[in-house]
Design an enzyme around this catalytic site. Sequence first.
Site, mmCIF file in Angstrom:
data_model
loop_
_atom_site.group_PDB
_atom_site.id
_atom_site.type_symbol
_atom_site.label_atom_id
_atom_site.label_comp_id
_atom_site.label_asym_id
_atom_site.label_seq_id
_atom_site.Cartn_x
_atom_site.Cartn_y
_atom_site.Cartn_z
ATOM 1 C CG ASP B 144 -1.981 -1.102 1.120
ATOM 2 O OD1 ASP B 144 -2.320 -1.491 -0.017
ATOM 3 O OD2 ASP B 144 -2.440 -1.573 2.169
ATOM 4 C CE1 TYR B 297 -4.827 -11.822 -1.340
ATOM 5 C CE2 TYR B 297 -5.130 -14.192 -1.410
ATOM 6 C CZ TYR B 297 -5.331 -12.988 -0.777
ATOM 7 O OH TYR B 297 -6.011 -12.945 0.408
ATOM 8 C CG LEU B 298 -2.049 -13.850 -10.419
ATOM 9 C CD1 LEU B 298 -2.870 -14.648 -9.453
ATOM 10 C CD2 LEU B 298 -2.726 -13.802 -11.787
ATOM 11 N NE ARG B 300 -1.060 -10.368 -0.951
ATOM 12 C CZ ARG B 300 -1.917 -10.367 0.051
ATOM 13 N NH1 ARG B 300 -2.481 -9.235 0.419
ATOM 14 N NH2 ARG B 300 -2.198 -11.466 0.695
#
Lengths: 420, 420
Positions: B144, B297-298, B300
């Site tokens: 983030d 999720y890919l 990160r």
Amino acid sequence: MAKMNAFYAQSGGVTAVINASACGVIETARQHKDKIGKVYAGHNGIIGALREELIDTSKETPSTIAALRHTPSGAFGSCRYKLKSLEQNRAEYERLIEVFKAHNIGYFFYNGGGDSADTCLKVSQLSKTLGYPIQAIHIPKTVDNDLPFTDNCPGFGSVAKYVAVSIKEAGLDVASMCDSSTKVFILEVMGRHAGWIAAAGGLAAEQEGDSPHIILFPEIAFDKAKFLKRVDECVKKFGFCAIVASEGAQYADGSFLADSGTVDAFGHKQLGGVAPTLATMVRQELGLKYHWALADYLQRAARHIASGTDVEQAYAVGKAAVEMAVAGKSGVMPAIIRGKGKRYSWSIGEAPLDQVANVERKMPRSFISKDGFSITEEARDYLLPLIQGEDNPPYKNGLPVYARLKKVKVEKKLSTAFKV
Amino acid sequence: MAKMNAFYAQSGGVTAVINASACGVIETARQHKDKIGKVYAGHNGIIGALREELIDTSKETPSTIAALRHTPSGAFGSCRYKLKSLEQNRAEYERLIEVFKAHNIGYFFYNGGGDSADTCLKVSQLSKTLGYPIQAIHIPKTVDNDLPFTDNCPGFGSVAKYVAVSIKEAGLDVASMCDSSTKVFILEVMGRHAGWIAAAGGLAAEQEGDSPHIILFPEIAFDKAKFLKRVDECVKKFGFCAIVASEGAQYADGSFLADSGTVDAFGHKQLGGVAPTLATMVRQELGLKYHWALADYLQRAARHIASGTDVEQAYAVGKAAVEMAVAGKSGVMPAIIRGKGKRYSWSIGEAPLDQVANVERKMPRSFISKDGFSITEEARDYLLPLIQGEDNPPYKNGLPVYARLKKVKVEKKLSTAFKV
């Protein structure tokens, strides 16, 4: 035959390596200047021929053409457009001949999948049907891996590698979070009719417990109760469950888990949304926290993680197509032939187009485990060689440097326009 | 201080490079055997400390620890768990001290984002509040990018690179198909509260017409009419429109687009997702064919396309944390300090935790163009250095080889269990 120009076009959904085939065609044609004049690329595929919108590839520098080898997408533009039969739309074929004549085109290279093979076959028959002499060679390309004769299709190996790498990485992510957070992860991948791409995800599972734990294939009728039971078992055993779901996953009655109701130009249903559908089931029935991803174009455009084998083969079929044309052949397709030895090897063979066009190769049932949720050793033996090797593009400023073409158009010679 | 063991834990959502920080901690601790005994990693973060589930990292070989540098996810397990204040849950702190005492732990390294900084600060105060001497150092990590003091947060640069590369590649795909097929493509990316990740997508646009043509930030109130007008303009001008949309995109009243309660294009109840929401608008109002992807999720976990700079910095903050501890410090966080020169440089500084905890750094408005749809040169100057460099993991059989830990548990010394 006198020296003639060549027409090259990209067709259907593009891939990470279709431009490597273009590179193979153009570089090889440049080595045969005695027989092949210029290579004109159709702007947006066959539509470019119909509209007389031809890109003069001779205006591109050798280094730009070389860069096509590591550039994803269709550099000259592709299209979803299938020529009707000669009887149904004779005007289209007459227009093609008009354009070919005007630009002295005697070679036709068509880079696509099954529908395109059909178009290429029809063009190869123009000498017979409409008296225009042309040599038409089809160059295989499709992430769907569904062309017959060829052991595999250029474009597939790179998607396969992307999907296997992605589920491996995302699976590790979920594994590390599952104790207090996400327990189920679903990656939706392409594959309307066949589970080739979903199967490739299975390569990531190298040891017991590795992701993916479940693969959903279009070939296996979806059974909600059985699926949820397996998800539950995985979560209990491994702490989480990672799933690869084909967009073509369907119920026993043939209805898709996610049916958008829209169709593309070829009349195929446009799919998407299996992952959220499954996620809803998981939440409603098992009450587990989930995440899902939908890779969509990312999977077939991901040149940054292309398979080295795929890149080599894509180049090789482009090169072979030109060599076949120069040898006087027509109505054929270079095919990838797998060697018989234990160690993977491949060579280029030749397939007759009339037996390639409109034939869809299915994934063997023996590639899928008995329970329908994973791949067999046979599938692994077939798939693993196709993702071998890395072929990284050059990087500048942290980003891959992909070819930027000048795309100089050939001056139009016809006074008539053609509405596609 | 006498030689004490160290506790290391990963916290919150994992990243492609948090294990590089773990690698930095463990390798550096091994160089300070005079002061630091063993490094015990919490199994599933701080929960591992509360449950007395400690992984003995000394049982892992140097090569396994070195491999953490190129392994995504949280190798020891992470968690979403925030310690309450001492007043609200004194038992948790007493338990921590009990476990620390039992295992002779005098160093606490906590690898996480804003919430974790708060936990780390509370632990650093245990000497004062509960009389247990411990040095607590926070190691920054969050995709983030919202921690204060540090110029950027390890984890962010790699997501940034993934998003920029992905929209560049998918944009090329759409560009090649748009004449007869898909005209609008939407990539949904993470960023619930700030547009840092979406902004990174803007790095792919190096020349006029490059993807992405539109970026949707949480910081800019979504205006449907203005958005659709821009999409329409892009399609008319470039033939297609590529969009990066932050999951946090919201209306002027603060409601998220993803929570709009609409039915998506597939006839299913909207399951969350800005991309399908936008796609529905595009189809209904403009009648354009679209595709969308949701990276989830890919993005990160994508260690295969990690930023080399990010990997180096992640390692460096882990290393610096141990060096600070050895130097007797506590209640601090190593921060990345950007050099003042025109050419990007960075060094490691030190931030006081009481000023880091619970402070969220917003993306400056000056990073977003006036019209709200793209990034400014100022943003580009900030972001571009963070995605520099490639740091490819090793490959075997076509797949990245990621660390597989033995995760040998330290024998429990306490007779009591603790329910988290």
